[in-house]
Scaffold this motif. Structure first.
Motif, PDB file in Angstrom:
ATOM      1  N   CYS A 240       2.057  39.323 -21.443  1.00 21.68           N
ATOM      2  CA  CYS A 240       3.020  40.069 -20.617  1.00 21.68           C
ATOM      3  C   CYS A 240       4.359  40.255 -21.337  1.00 21.68           C
ATOM      4  O   CYS A 240       4.872  39.337 -21.968  1.00 21.68           O
ATOM      5  N   LEU A 241       4.913  41.440 -21.220  1.00 25.09           N
ATOM      6  CA  LEU A 241       6.189  41.770 -21.864  1.00 25.09           C
ATOM      7  C   LEU A 241       7.370  41.647 -20.893  1.00 25.09           C
ATOM      8  O   LEU A 241       8.505  41.948 -21.259  1.00 25.09           O
ATOM      9  N   SER A 242       7.089  41.288 -19.657  1.00 26.03           N
ATOM     10  CA  SER A 242       8.138  41.224 -18.605  1.00 26.03           C
ATOM     11  C   SER A 242       8.841  42.567 -18.436  1.00 26.03           C
ATOM     12  O   SER A 242      10.023  42.623 -18.094  1.00 26.03           O
ATOM     13  N   CYS A 243       8.115  43.656 -18.667  1.00 30.13           N
ATOM     14  CA  CYS A 243       8.753  44.976 -18.614  1.00 30.13           C
ATOM     15  C   CYS A 243       8.982  45.458 -17.180  1.00 30.13           C
ATOM     16  O   CYS A 243       9.843  46.302 -16.937  1.00 30.13           O
ATOM     17  N   GLY A 244       8.192  44.970 -16.241  1.00 29.12           N
ATOM     18  CA  GLY A 244       8.368  45.334 -14.839  1.00 29.12           C
ATOM     19  C   GLY A 244       7.694  46.622 -14.414  1.00 29.12           C
ATOM     20  O   GLY A 244       7.799  47.024 -13.254  1.00 29.12           O
ATOM     21  N   CYS A 279      10.543  41.093  -9.727  1.00 31.07           N
ATOM     22  CA  CYS A 279      10.366  39.650  -9.849  1.00 31.07           C
ATOM     23  C   CYS A 279       9.764  39.251 -11.200  1.00 31.07           C
ATOM     24  O   CYS A 279       9.698  38.064 -11.506  1.00 31.07           O
ATOM     25  N   MET A 280       9.328  40.218 -12.010  1.00 31.02           N
ATOM     26  CA  MET A 280       8.806  39.885 -13.337  1.00 31.02           C
ATOM     27  C   MET A 280       9.948  39.760 -14.353  1.00 31.02           C
ATOM     28  O   MET A 280       9.714  39.441 -15.515  1.00 31.02           O
ATOM     29  N   SER A 281      11.162  40.034 -13.907  1.00 34.88           N
ATOM     30  CA  SER A 281      12.313  39.925 -14.803  1.00 34.88           C
ATOM     31  C   SER A 281      12.796  38.476 -14.854  1.00 34.88           C
ATOM     32  O   SER A 281      12.940  37.824 -13.819  1.00 34.88           O
ATOM     33  N   ARG A 300       6.546  33.587 -13.254  1.00 35.53           N
ATOM     34  CA  ARG A 300       6.811  34.869 -12.578  1.00 35.53           C
ATOM     35  C   ARG A 300       5.500  35.585 -12.229  1.00 35.53           C
ATOM     36  O   ARG A 300       5.371  36.169 -11.151  1.00 35.53           O
ATOM     37  N   MET A 301       4.531  35.506 -13.136  1.00 35.87           N
ATOM     38  CA  MET A 301       3.233  36.125 -12.826  1.00 35.87           C
ATOM     39  C   MET A 301       2.564  35.385 -11.662  1.00 35.87           C
ATOM     40  O   MET A 301       1.969  35.994 -10.776  1.00 35.87           O
ATOM     41  N   ARG A 302       2.686  34.065 -11.657  1.00 38.39           N
ATOM     42  CA  ARG A 302       2.127  33.278 -10.554  1.00 38.39           C
ATOM     43  C   ARG A 302       2.735  33.734  -9.237  1.00 38.39           C
ATOM     44  O   ARG A 302       2.034  33.899  -8.238  1.00 38.39           O
TER      45      ARG A 302
HETATM   46  S1  SF4 Z   1       5.620  43.056 -16.527  1.00 38.24           S
HETATM   47 FE1  SF4 Z   1       3.760  43.898 -15.551  1.00 38.24          FE
HETATM   48  S2  SF4 Z   1       3.385  45.881 -16.590  1.00 38.24           S
HETATM   49 FE2  SF4 Z   1       4.880  44.752 -17.871  1.00 38.24          FE
HETATM   50  S3  SF4 Z   1       3.570  43.701 -19.396  1.00 38.24           S
HETATM   51 FE3  SF4 Z   1       3.867  42.243 -17.701  1.00 38.24          FE
HETATM   52  S4  SF4 Z   1       2.084  42.544 -16.328  1.00 38.24           S
HETATM   53 FE4  SF4 Z   1       2.194  44.350 -17.721  1.00 38.24          FE
END
Ligand code: SF4
Ligand code: SF4
Length: 349
Positions: A240-244, A279-281, A300-302
Protein backbone atom coordinates in the motif's frame (compact mmCIF):
# COMPACT_ATOMS: atom_id res chain seq x y z
CA UNK A 1 -45.65 1.90 -8.39
CA UNK A 2 -45.50 3.87 -11.65
CA UNK A 3 -43.75 2.42 -14.69
CA UNK A 4 -42.89 4.53 -17.75
CA UNK A 5 -41.10 4.08 -21.04
CA UNK A 6 -38.49 6.57 -22.22
CA UNK A 7 -37.29 6.23 -25.83
CA UNK A 8 -33.48 6.47 -26.26
CA UNK A 9 -33.77 9.49 -28.56
CA UNK A 10 -36.00 11.24 -26.01
CA UNK A 11 -33.50 11.09 -23.13
CA UNK A 12 -32.00 14.55 -23.66
CA UNK A 13 -35.37 16.29 -24.00
CA UNK A 14 -36.68 14.47 -20.91
CA UNK A 15 -33.66 15.63 -18.89
CA UNK A 16 -34.08 19.14 -20.29
CA UNK A 17 -37.59 19.19 -18.85
CA UNK A 18 -36.23 18.16 -15.45
CA UNK A 19 -33.47 20.78 -15.72
CA UNK A 20 -36.09 23.53 -15.90
CA UNK A 21 -36.93 23.07 -12.23
CA UNK A 22 -33.93 21.24 -10.78
CA UNK A 23 -30.19 20.93 -11.12
CA UNK A 24 -29.43 17.74 -13.07
CA UNK A 25 -26.20 15.91 -12.25
CA UNK A 26 -25.26 13.24 -14.77
CA UNK A 27 -22.19 11.17 -15.75
CA UNK A 28 -19.89 13.03 -18.13
CA UNK A 29 -16.76 11.73 -19.86
CA UNK A 30 -13.63 13.78 -19.18
CA UNK A 31 -10.53 12.17 -20.69
CA UNK A 32 -10.49 8.60 -19.43
CA UNK A 33 -12.69 9.41 -16.44
CA UNK A 34 -16.47 9.51 -16.11
CA UNK A 35 -17.48 12.15 -13.55
CA UNK A 36 -20.80 13.58 -12.35
CA UNK A 37 -21.27 17.09 -13.69
CA UNK A 38 -24.17 19.46 -14.05
CA UNK A 39 -26.08 18.69 -17.25
CA UNK A 40 -27.83 21.54 -19.05
CA UNK A 41 -30.26 21.72 -21.97
CA UNK A 42 -28.30 21.61 -25.23
CA UNK A 43 -25.60 19.29 -23.83
CA UNK A 44 -25.28 15.88 -25.51
CA UNK A 45 -27.16 13.02 -23.82
CA UNK A 46 -25.14 11.92 -20.77
CA UNK A 47 -22.79 8.97 -20.64
CA UNK A 48 -24.52 5.94 -19.21
CA UNK A 49 -21.23 4.40 -18.07
CA UNK A 50 -20.44 3.82 -14.39
CA UNK A 51 -18.67 6.85 -12.97
CA UNK A 52 -15.00 6.64 -12.02
CA UNK A 53 -15.66 8.27 -8.64
CA UNK A 54 -18.86 7.55 -6.75
CA UNK A 55 -21.51 10.32 -6.90
CA UNK A 56 -21.53 10.81 -3.10
CA UNK A 57 -20.19 14.33 -3.79
CA UNK A 58 -23.76 15.33 -4.71
CA UNK A 59 -24.66 14.91 -1.03
CA UNK A 60 -21.25 15.45 0.62
CA UNK A 61 -19.22 17.82 -1.59
CA UNK A 62 -15.46 17.23 -1.63
CA UNK A 63 -15.18 20.68 -0.03
CA UNK A 64 -18.00 22.81 1.36
CA UNK A 65 -18.42 25.94 3.45
CA UNK A 66 -20.06 25.15 6.79
CA UNK A 67 -19.98 28.61 8.32
CA UNK A 68 -19.01 32.08 7.12
CA UNK A 69 -17.88 34.60 9.71
CA UNK A 70 -17.32 38.32 9.75
CA UNK A 71 -15.86 40.28 12.62
CA UNK A 72 -16.79 43.96 12.81
CA UNK A 73 -14.86 46.48 14.94
CA UNK A 74 -16.60 49.42 16.55
CA UNK A 75 -14.83 52.53 15.11
CA UNK A 76 -15.53 54.39 18.40
CA UNK A 77 -14.02 51.64 20.49
CA UNK A 78 -11.56 49.39 18.64
CA UNK A 79 -11.45 46.85 21.44
CA UNK A 80 -15.16 46.24 20.93
CA UNK A 81 -15.92 43.67 18.24
CA UNK A 82 -19.00 41.83 17.05
CA UNK A 83 -19.10 38.50 15.25
CA UNK A 84 -21.64 37.62 12.54
CA UNK A 85 -22.05 33.97 11.53
CA UNK A 86 -23.92 32.50 8.58
CA UNK A 87 -24.44 28.78 8.05
CA UNK A 88 -25.65 28.11 4.49
CA UNK A 89 -27.66 24.88 4.83
CA UNK A 90 -30.13 25.37 1.95
CA UNK A 91 -29.86 22.73 -0.75
CA UNK A 92 -30.51 23.03 -4.48
CA UNK A 93 -33.27 20.71 -5.74
CA UNK A 94 -31.31 18.12 -7.72
CA UNK A 95 -31.82 15.06 -9.89
CA UNK A 96 -28.89 12.68 -9.54
CA UNK A 97 -29.24 10.85 -12.82
CA UNK A 98 -27.47 7.67 -13.86
CA UNK A 99 -25.77 6.44 -10.71
CA UNK A 100 -25.60 2.67 -10.10
CA UNK A 101 -27.34 0.59 -7.46
CA UNK A 102 -24.06 0.23 -5.53
CA UNK A 103 -23.85 4.04 -5.35
CA UNK A 104 -27.45 4.50 -4.19
CA UNK A 105 -26.92 1.80 -1.52
CA UNK A 106 -23.83 3.74 -0.45
CA UNK A 107 -26.04 6.64 0.57
CA UNK A 108 -28.08 4.30 2.77
CA UNK A 109 -24.82 3.43 4.58
CA UNK A 110 -23.92 7.14 4.89
CA UNK A 111 -27.31 7.94 6.43
CA UNK A 112 -26.22 6.23 9.67
CA UNK A 113 -23.36 8.55 10.65
CA UNK A 114 -24.90 11.69 9.15
CA UNK A 115 -28.58 11.34 10.09
CA UNK A 116 -29.10 8.64 12.70
CA UNK A 117 -26.61 9.48 15.42
CA UNK A 118 -27.05 11.78 18.38
CA UNK A 119 -26.67 14.78 16.07
CA UNK A 120 -28.22 15.13 12.64
CA UNK A 121 -25.97 16.82 10.08
CA UNK A 122 -28.11 19.66 8.66
CA UNK A 123 -26.01 20.08 5.50
CA UNK A 124 -26.26 16.39 4.62
CA UNK A 125 -29.94 16.22 5.60
CA UNK A 126 -30.89 19.17 3.37
CA UNK A 127 -29.10 17.78 0.32
CA UNK A 128 -30.41 14.26 0.86
CA UNK A 129 -33.97 15.61 1.06
CA UNK A 130 -33.54 17.83 -2.01
CA UNK A 131 -32.01 15.09 -4.19
CA UNK A 132 -33.98 12.67 -6.32
CA UNK A 133 -31.97 9.64 -7.36
CA UNK A 134 -32.50 7.97 -10.74
CA UNK A 135 -30.43 4.80 -10.77
CA UNK A 136 -29.51 3.05 -13.96
CA UNK A 137 -29.69 -0.66 -13.25
CA UNK A 138 -26.37 -2.19 -14.23
CA UNK A 139 -26.29 -4.43 -17.30
CA UNK A 140 -22.52 -4.76 -17.54
CA UNK A 141 -20.90 -5.69 -14.21
CA UNK A 142 -17.12 -6.00 -14.56
CA UNK A 143 -14.66 -8.41 -12.93
CA UNK A 144 -14.16 -5.91 -10.10
CA UNK A 145 -17.88 -5.68 -9.21
CA UNK A 146 -19.18 -7.72 -6.28
CA UNK A 147 -22.44 -6.06 -5.25
CA UNK A 148 -24.19 -9.43 -4.75
CA UNK A 149 -21.59 -10.46 -2.14
CA UNK A 150 -22.67 -7.67 0.21
CA UNK A 151 -26.46 -7.77 -0.02
CA UNK A 152 -26.95 -5.71 -3.17
CA UNK A 153 -27.35 -6.47 -6.83
CA UNK A 154 -27.24 -4.77 -10.23
CA UNK A 155 -30.87 -3.70 -9.80
CA UNK A 156 -31.09 -3.28 -6.03
CA UNK A 157 -33.65 -0.50 -5.38
CA UNK A 158 -32.24 0.59 -1.98
CA UNK A 159 -31.43 4.27 -1.83
CA UNK A 160 -32.99 5.00 -5.26
CA UNK A 161 -36.16 6.91 -6.05
CA UNK A 162 -36.44 5.65 -9.63
CA UNK A 163 -34.87 2.62 -11.33
CA UNK A 164 -34.05 2.85 -15.02
CA UNK A 165 -33.41 -0.32 -17.03
CA UNK A 166 -32.29 -0.52 -20.66
CA UNK A 167 -34.71 -2.30 -23.01
CA UNK A 168 -35.02 -2.42 -26.78
CA UNK A 169 -35.36 1.16 -28.05
CA UNK A 170 -35.07 2.91 -24.69
CA UNK A 171 -35.50 2.57 -20.97
CA UNK A 172 -38.10 1.41 -18.47
CA UNK A 173 -38.41 3.78 -15.51
CA UNK A 174 -39.96 2.47 -12.29
CA UNK A 175 -40.70 4.45 -9.17
CA UNK A 176 -39.28 3.09 -5.90
CA UNK A 177 -40.32 5.84 -3.48
CA UNK A 178 -43.17 8.35 -3.24
CA UNK A 179 -40.71 11.01 -4.37
CA UNK A 180 -39.90 8.94 -7.46
CA UNK A 181 -43.59 8.27 -8.08
CA UNK A 182 -44.41 11.99 -8.10
CA UNK A 183 -41.44 12.68 -10.38
CA UNK A 184 -42.54 10.09 -12.95
CA UNK A 185 -46.15 11.24 -12.83
CA UNK A 186 -45.11 14.79 -13.70
CA UNK A 187 -42.77 13.53 -16.46
CA UNK A 188 -45.56 12.93 -18.98
CA UNK A 189 -43.89 9.72 -20.23
CA UNK A 190 -46.03 6.89 -21.63
CA UNK A 191 -46.76 3.74 -19.62
CA UNK A 192 -43.98 1.14 -19.73
CA UNK A 193 -45.60 -1.84 -18.00
CA UNK A 194 -45.49 -3.93 -21.21
CA UNK A 195 -41.65 -3.64 -21.19
CA UNK A 196 -41.19 -4.97 -17.66
CA UNK A 197 -40.60 -8.61 -18.68
CA UNK A 198 -37.74 -7.49 -20.89
CA UNK A 199 -36.37 -5.29 -18.09
CA UNK A 200 -36.48 -8.20 -15.60
CA UNK A 201 -34.64 -10.42 -18.08
CA UNK A 202 -31.90 -7.78 -18.52
CA UNK A 203 -31.46 -7.62 -14.75
CA UNK A 204 -31.33 -11.38 -14.28
CA UNK A 205 -28.65 -11.65 -16.98
CA UNK A 206 -26.66 -8.82 -15.34
CA UNK A 207 -26.73 -10.51 -11.92
CA UNK A 208 -25.26 -13.66 -13.49
CA UNK A 209 -22.21 -11.66 -14.63
CA UNK A 210 -21.18 -10.74 -11.07
CA UNK A 211 -18.46 -13.15 -9.80
CA UNK A 212 -19.86 -16.01 -7.66
CA UNK A 213 -20.67 -14.98 -4.10
CA UNK A 214 -18.60 -16.44 -1.23
CA UNK A 215 -20.00 -16.74 2.29
CA UNK A 216 -19.00 -13.54 4.10
CA UNK A 217 -21.28 -14.06 7.11
CA UNK A 218 -18.30 -14.81 9.38
CA UNK A 219 -16.42 -11.66 8.33
CA UNK A 220 -17.28 -9.58 11.46
CA UNK A 221 -16.30 -12.27 13.97
CA UNK A 222 -13.16 -13.26 12.06
CA UNK A 223 -12.01 -9.64 11.70
CA UNK A 224 -12.57 -9.21 15.42
CA UNK A 225 -10.42 -12.29 16.07
CA UNK A 226 -7.74 -10.92 13.69
CA UNK A 227 -7.60 -7.50 15.35
CA UNK A 228 -4.29 -8.10 17.12
CA UNK A 229 -2.85 -10.36 14.42
CA UNK A 230 -0.48 -7.66 13.15
CA UNK A 231 1.52 -10.16 11.08
CA UNK A 232 -1.66 -10.71 9.05
CA UNK A 233 -2.29 -6.98 8.56
CA UNK A 234 1.33 -6.21 7.71
CA UNK A 235 1.27 -8.97 5.09
CA UNK A 236 -1.94 -7.59 3.53
CA UNK A 237 -0.71 -4.03 3.48
CA UNK A 238 2.97 -4.11 2.52
CA UNK A 239 2.32 -2.86 -1.04
CA UNK A 240 0.00 0.00 0.00
CA UNK A 241 1.18 3.50 -0.91
CA UNK A 242 -1.24 5.28 1.48
CA UNK A 243 -2.40 7.27 -1.54
CA UNK A 244 -6.07 7.25 -0.49
CA UNK A 245 -7.47 6.55 -3.97
CA UNK A 246 -9.53 3.70 -2.49
CA UNK A 247 -11.27 6.02 -0.03
CA UNK A 248 -11.87 8.97 -2.36
CA UNK A 249 -13.57 6.69 -4.93
CA UNK A 250 -15.72 4.91 -2.36
CA UNK A 251 -19.47 5.55 -2.08
CA UNK A 252 -19.46 4.83 1.67
CA UNK A 253 -16.24 6.44 2.95
CA UNK A 254 -17.22 9.32 5.19
CA UNK A 255 -14.12 10.84 6.83
CA UNK A 256 -13.69 14.59 6.68
CA UNK A 257 -11.44 17.35 7.96
CA UNK A 258 -12.40 20.80 9.20
CA UNK A 259 -10.27 23.84 8.46
CA UNK A 260 -10.65 27.62 8.74
CA UNK A 261 -9.72 29.91 5.92
CA UNK A 262 -9.48 33.69 6.07
CA UNK A 263 -11.17 35.78 3.42
CA UNK A 264 -8.49 37.31 1.15
CA UNK A 265 -10.62 40.43 0.63
CA UNK A 266 -11.28 41.06 4.32
CA UNK A 267 -8.90 40.64 7.22
CA UNK A 268 -11.85 40.20 9.53
CA UNK A 269 -13.79 37.53 7.70
CA UNK A 270 -13.48 33.98 6.56
CA UNK A 271 -15.11 30.59 6.46
CA UNK A 272 -15.00 27.17 8.04
CA UNK A 273 -14.63 24.37 5.50
CA UNK A 274 -15.39 20.68 5.55
CA UNK A 275 -13.29 18.64 3.11
CA UNK A 276 -13.03 14.94 2.38
CA UNK A 277 -10.21 13.31 4.30
CA UNK A 278 -9.04 9.70 4.29
CA UNK A 279 -8.30 7.22 7.01
CA UNK A 280 -5.49 5.67 4.92
CA UNK A 281 -3.47 8.85 5.47
CA UNK A 282 -0.84 8.77 8.25
CA UNK A 283 -1.95 12.32 9.14
CA UNK A 284 -5.61 11.45 9.66
CA UNK A 285 -5.30 10.28 13.26
CA UNK A 286 -2.29 12.34 14.34
CA UNK A 287 -3.25 14.12 17.54
CA UNK A 288 -2.21 17.61 18.64
CA UNK A 289 0.30 16.06 21.04
CA UNK A 290 2.04 14.37 18.11
CA UNK A 291 0.84 10.91 19.18
CA UNK A 292 -0.64 8.86 16.37
CA UNK A 293 -2.69 5.76 17.25
CA UNK A 294 -2.50 4.55 13.63
CA UNK A 295 1.11 5.27 12.78
CA UNK A 296 1.60 2.13 10.65
CA UNK A 297 -0.21 1.59 7.38
CA UNK A 298 -1.13 -1.93 8.53
CA UNK A 299 -3.15 -0.32 11.35
CA UNK A 300 -4.85 1.97 8.87
CA UNK A 301 -5.75 -0.87 6.51
CA UNK A 302 -7.08 -2.85 9.49
CA UNK A 303 -9.29 0.10 10.35
CA UNK A 304 -10.58 0.55 6.80
CA UNK A 305 -11.40 -3.13 6.24
CA UNK A 306 -12.78 -3.63 9.75
CA UNK A 307 -14.94 -0.53 9.47
CA UNK A 308 -16.58 -1.84 6.33
CA UNK A 309 -16.91 -5.51 7.31
CA UNK A 310 -17.16 -5.48 11.10
CA UNK A 311 -17.80 -2.12 12.84
CA UNK A 312 -20.59 -1.14 10.47
CA UNK A 313 -22.45 -4.37 11.20
CA UNK A 314 -22.73 -3.14 14.79
CA UNK A 315 -23.60 0.48 14.00
CA UNK A 316 -25.90 0.35 10.97
CA UNK A 317 -29.31 -0.66 12.24
CA UNK A 318 -29.85 -3.61 9.89
CA UNK A 319 -26.31 -4.92 10.47
CA UNK A 320 -25.15 -4.48 6.90
CA UNK A 321 -21.60 -4.10 5.66
CA UNK A 322 -20.64 -0.56 4.74
CA UNK A 323 -19.16 -1.79 1.48
CA UNK A 324 -21.52 -1.96 -1.48
CA UNK A 325 -19.22 -3.98 -3.71
CA UNK A 326 -18.84 -1.22 -6.29
CA UNK A 327 -15.29 -2.42 -6.92
CA UNK A 328 -13.83 1.04 -7.44
CA UNK A 329 -11.14 0.55 -4.81
CA UNK A 330 -10.19 -2.71 -6.53
CA UNK A 331 -10.15 -1.16 -10.00
CA UNK A 332 -8.29 2.03 -9.03
CA UNK A 333 -5.66 0.89 -6.51
CA UNK A 334 -2.29 1.60 -8.14
CA UNK A 335 -0.73 -1.49 -6.55
CA UNK A 336 -3.71 -3.83 -7.12
CA UNK A 337 -4.72 -4.35 -3.51
CA UNK A 338 -8.10 -6.07 -3.44
CA UNK A 339 -10.42 -5.72 -0.44
CA UNK A 340 -12.23 -8.91 -1.49
CA UNK A 341 -9.01 -10.92 -1.08
CA UNK A 342 -8.20 -9.33 2.28
CA UNK A 343 -11.65 -10.09 3.71
CA UNK A 344 -11.63 -13.65 2.40
CA UNK A 345 -8.14 -14.27 3.82
CA UNK A 346 -9.27 -12.82 7.16
CA UNK A 347 -12.17 -15.28 7.21
CA UNK A 348 -9.87 -18.28 6.71
CA UNK A 349 -9.22 -20.16 9.93
S1 SF4 B 1 -4.27 3.76 -0.10
FE1 SF4 B 1 -5.82 2.42 -1.06
S2 SF4 B 1 -5.63 2.76 -3.29
FE2 SF4 B 1 -3.77 3.65 -2.33
S3 SF4 B 1 -2.26 1.95 -2.46
FE3 SF4 B 1 -3.26 1.77 -0.44
S4 SF4 B 1 -4.97 0.31 -0.75
FE4 SF4 B 1 -4.30 1.02 -2.81
S1 SF4 C 1 -14.78 -0.50 -0.10
FE1 SF4 C 1 -14.29 -0.56 -2.30
S2 SF4 C 1 -15.81 -1.96 -3.21
FE2 SF4 C 1 -16.56 -1.40 -1.16
S3 SF4 C 1 -17.95 0.33 -1.52
FE3 SF4 C 1 -15.91 1.21 -1.06
S4 SF4 C 1 -14.88 1.47 -3.07
FE4 SF4 C 1 -16.67 0.13 -3.38
Amino acid sequence: MTTCFLASDGLASWLAKSAQTRRVLAPHKEGKAVLFREWKEGDPAPELAKSTISPKGAIIPACETLVKYQITKDPENLSKRSLALAAPTEATPTVLFGCRSCDARGLVALDTPYLKGKFKDPYYAARREATLIVTRTCDSPTHTCFCTWVGGGPASPEGSDVLMTTVDGGYVLESVTDKGEAFLKESGLPDGADKMDEARKTRTEAAKKVPARPDLSKAPERLKARFNDMAFWVAQTSKCLSCGACTYMCPTCQCFNISDEGDASSEQGGRRLRSWDYCMSPMFTREASGHNPRMAKAQRMRNRVSHKYWYSTETIEDGRFSCTGCGRCVAQCPVSLDIREIVQKAIEE
